[in-house]
Design an enzyme around this catalytic site. Structure first.
Site, PDB file in Angstrom:
ATOM      1  CG  ASP A  58      -2.136   0.892   1.028  1.00 27.07           C
ATOM      2  OD1 ASP A  58      -1.953   2.067   0.632  1.00 27.07           O
ATOM      3  OD2 ASP A  58      -3.260   0.428   1.257  1.00 27.07           O
ATOM      4  CB  SER A 100      -6.308   2.187  -0.052  1.00 20.45           C
ATOM      5  OG  SER A 100      -5.030   2.704   0.157  1.00 20.45           O
ATOM      6  CB  THR A 152      -6.158  -2.800   0.725  1.00 17.50           C
ATOM      7  OG1 THR A 152      -5.736  -1.455   0.470  1.00 17.50           O
ATOM      8  CG2 THR A 152      -5.569  -3.723  -0.323  1.00 17.50           C
ATOM      9  CG  ASP A 261      -1.142   4.607   2.556  1.00 10.04           C
ATOM     10  OD1 ASP A 261      -0.893   5.388   1.625  1.00 10.04           O
ATOM     11  OD2 ASP A 261      -2.112   4.739   3.328  1.00 10.04           O
ATOM     12  CG  HIS A 265      -0.694   8.921   4.519  1.00 11.17           C
ATOM     13  ND1 HIS A 265      -1.223   9.869   3.662  1.00 11.17           N
ATOM     14  CD2 HIS A 265      -1.262   7.741   4.162  1.00 11.17           C
ATOM     15  CE1 HIS A 265      -2.067   9.273   2.829  1.00 11.17           C
ATOM     16  NE2 HIS A 265      -2.103   7.988   3.105  1.00 11.17           N
ATOM     17  CG  ASP A 303      -2.784   1.035  -2.720  1.00  8.72           C
ATOM     18  OD1 ASP A 303      -1.605   1.438  -2.628  1.00  8.72           O
ATOM     19  OD2 ASP A 303      -3.570   1.050  -1.751  1.00  8.72           O
ATOM     20  CG  HIS A 304      -2.251   4.932  -3.688  1.00  9.35           C
ATOM     21  ND1 HIS A 304      -1.419   5.368  -2.676  1.00  9.35           N
ATOM     22  CD2 HIS A 304      -3.314   4.337  -3.066  1.00  9.35           C
ATOM     23  CE1 HIS A 304      -1.961   5.070  -1.523  1.00  9.35           C
ATOM     24  NE2 HIS A 304      -3.111   4.430  -1.718  1.00  9.35           N
TER      25      HIS A 304
HETATM   26 ZN   LIG Z   1      -3.020   6.356   2.079  1.00 15.45          ZN
END
Ligand SMILES: [Zn+2]
Length: 365
Positions: A58, A100, A152, A261, A265, A303-304
């Site tokens: 993620d 996500s 997810t 992820d 962040h 996912d990104h």
């Molecule tokens: Zn995120």
């Protein structure tokens, strides 16, 4: 007077015709856009795999991978050693970068949706690859390092208008027929404990309980975090899942390195590196299992990208710092995929996120 009226009428007619033409062309272009972006490159995969393992890091952009390799004294990550690699376009139906929920929905269903939706579009649930696999008598496993109702893992087993509908998502996950579910617990799932434990399914809240269970199906939902090194890691949970899922009809397993992820962040580069190394160890275990099985496909992707991570020129390991992040949010950069096993040479080098579902579906069915 009559001549002027005629001129006026011609002018009005000309304006009406122009408007109709403009609307027609605009509609055509936008339909073309929807068509183009909804269906990606339509990859054709001729081979059938018995099993598919999808590992999602993620928020894992290519610079997250390269920064981790730099930190590991240049050693190439296991995912980067896989035979086929390429890029994935990550856009959702929302403006800006995907989240996500929308991304996992696309991987799970082949449809783009709006950010925040869980396998749900325009008031309707979208069938997922996990549900299709179960309906066909295959086994399904979902493993994550955060709470299993998060976006997810949820997108493979539940349908909701919002990722924030935790109770609705928890209820649907418990009602699902998923064979193996490992990840963190929460209050909503705990409130459903009596429905989780059944004659055929064990509800385990510790790693020891997981190892002792011989029930047909298993939920391993933990309060303590899943470590990146030592015992009870994502890699060992992945291996436990694989051994439980192996069967003649095949299986689909999704494994998520969920906190790459979160750390991105927070612009916490060391936390991100540790989680990415833990995720890569799970990749290594999955590939070793696939190699032994001989008819399994492993696809590793994100996912990104999260945090707009950039590596300065001539960077060395001791220069790695939180300043390499340039955002606290997601970006629309293409992410990279890495694949091993049955049929992977047939995956195009540049694909749309909708194509990931198409590839898995053709491999499994
Ligand atoms: Zn995120």
């Amino acid at each position: 007077m009559k001549e002027i009226d005629l001129k006026k009428q011609n002018k009005i007619l000309w304006i009406v015709v122009s408007c109709v033409l403009i609307v027609t062309i605009a509609t055509g272009l936008s339909l073309f856009g929807v068509f183009y972006f909804s269906y990606g490159t339509d990859p054709v995969i001729e081979d059938d795999a018995q099993n598919v393992i999808l590992l999602i890091g993620d928020g894992m952009g290519i610079n997250h991978i390269k920064t981790t390799e730099l930190y590991n004294n240049g050693a190439m990550l296991n995912m980067r050693k896989l035979s086929v690699t390429g890029e994935v376009m990550t856009r959702s139906l929302s403006a800006g970068a995907t989240d996500s929920a929308a991304s996992a929905t696309t991987y799970a269903t082949g449809y783009k949706t709006y950010n925040g939706r869980i396998s749900y579009l325009n008031g309707k649930p979208l069938p997922t690859i996990a549900e299709e696999a179960m309906a066909a008598g295959k086994k399904v496993g979902i493993v994550a390092t955060k709470v299993v109702t998060d976006a997810t893992p949820a997108a493979f087993l539940a349908h909701s208008e919002s990722r924030k509908n935790t109770m609705e998502i928890a209820t649907q996950i418990v009602q699902s027929d998923v064979d193996v579910l490992f990840g963190l617990n929460n209050a909503e799932l705990k409130s459903l404990a009596s429905s989780i434990q059944t004659d055929t399914r064990d509800y385990c809240v510790s790693f020891d309980e997981v190892n002792a269970s011989d029930a047909d199906k298993i939920f391993g939902l933990f309060d303590e975090s899943i470590p990146n090194i030592g015992r009870n890691t994502l890699a060992s949970l992945t291996e436990t899942a694989l051994d439980r899922l192996a069967n003649d009809n095949g299986f689909f397993l999704m494994v998520e390195g969920s906190k790459i992820d979160s750390y991105s962040h927070d612009n916490d580069v060391k936390g991100m590196i540790d989680e990415l190394n833990g995720f890569d160890a799970a990749v290594s275990r999955a590939v070793a299992w696939a190699r032994k099985n001989g008819n399994t496909t492993v696809i590793v992707l994100a996912d990104h990208e999260t945090g707009d991570l950039r590596i300065p020129a001539d960077a060395t390991a001791d220069m790695i710092s939180n300043d390499w992040f340039h955002s606290s949010g997601h970006t629309s950069q293409n992410i990279h995929y890495f694949a091993y096993g049955t049929g992977v040479e047939q995956i195009p080098a540049l694909i749309d996120n909708t194509d990931v579902y198409d590839v898995i579906k053709q491999l499994l069915f």
